[in-house]
Design a protein around this motif. Sequence first.
Motif, PDB file in Angstrom:
ATOM      1  N   ILE A  44       0.816  -1.207   0.000  1.00 58.22           N
ATOM      2  CA  ILE A  44       0.000   0.000   0.000  1.00 58.22           C
ATOM      3  C   ILE A  44       0.853   1.262   0.000  1.00 58.22           C
ATOM      4  N   ARG A  54     -12.109  -7.143  -3.319  1.00 58.16           N
ATOM      5  CA  ARG A  54     -11.010  -6.179  -3.402  1.00 58.16           C
ATOM      6  C   ARG A  54     -11.585  -4.842  -3.858  1.00 58.16           C
ATOM      7  N   CYS A 110     -13.307  -0.959  -3.276  1.00 54.57           N
ATOM      8  CA  CYS A 110     -14.438  -0.380  -2.554  1.00 54.57           C
ATOM      9  C   CYS A 110     -15.313   0.357  -3.554  1.00 54.57           C
ATOM     10  N   CYS A 170      -8.319   7.296   1.764  1.00 58.51           N
ATOM     11  CA  CYS A 170      -8.322   5.859   2.023  1.00 58.51           C
ATOM     12  C   CYS A 170      -7.319   5.129   1.136  1.00 58.51           C
ATOM     13  N   THR A 204      -7.372   1.981   0.412  1.00 58.88           N
ATOM     14  CA  THR A 204      -7.976   0.895  -0.357  1.00 58.88           C
ATOM     15  C   THR A 204      -8.135   1.266  -1.828  1.00 58.88           C
ATOM     16  N   SER A 205      -8.581   2.492  -2.084  1.00 57.53           N
ATOM     17  CA  SER A 205      -8.800   2.895  -3.476  1.00 57.53           C
ATOM     18  C   SER A 205      -7.497   3.118  -4.223  1.00 57.53           C
ATOM     19  N   TYR A 260     -13.773  -1.985  -7.531  1.00 53.05           N
ATOM     20  CA  TYR A 260     -14.382  -2.942  -6.612  1.00 53.05           C
ATOM     21  C   TYR A 260     -14.723  -4.227  -7.356  1.00 53.05           C
TER      22      TYR A 260
END
Length: 212
Positions: free
Chosen positions: A102, A172, A174, A181, A183-184, A190
């Motif tokens: 990340i 996986r 969002c 964030c 995650t993106s 997504y």
Amino acid sequence: MHIVFITPASALRRFPVYRLGSRFYGHPNAITGPLILGGILKKAGHTAEVYEELNGKVPLKKCLEKADVFSLYTMTSTAPRAYELADIIHASSDAKVIIGGIHASALPEEAAAHADHVIVGEGESVILDVVEGRLTDKIIRTSPPEDLDALPLPDYSILKTPCDCANIMTTRGCTCRCSFCTTSRMFAPYRQRSVDSVIEEIRLYKKMGFRT
């Protein structure tokens, strides 16, 4: 080739008392990314080992003697330790260093100062080409896999540090793209696995003896 995957931990979390405490208050586990990537390399005829510094000491001296490639996973809290390891590896051996995860996906230029290659995003589509030398760019931006069911399951046989809890990633990405964030940045867009695929993985872990 022999590839060593290391998920670093900060100095405090490598302290033996901290590790002992975590055994009482939690379950040692491993992130799934290195186990999937190592499994891909193993299937292609390479050998791979995966270490979680949070759960056990990495025999770095022995690894340096036999590894051709090191792959280091970064989160922001562990990036300084990953860079420290990368610098030690370069100073002590001719092994190639790959950095991903990340933090490296968010700041690839920073990670590139310590690595031979930085993988930005999900690495399944490129790991074999990077290890075998067909991809030689310093910063490698990946295309995310569209069909998560087609990906191999994590290979726990290559994990060398303690683990009694299996992690299962069912999606996986969002549906939102919040600017703050991670995650993106790491996982987009997504995507979902099928129910049958997830149940197959749960049954596999039960056969392996996992109860958590």
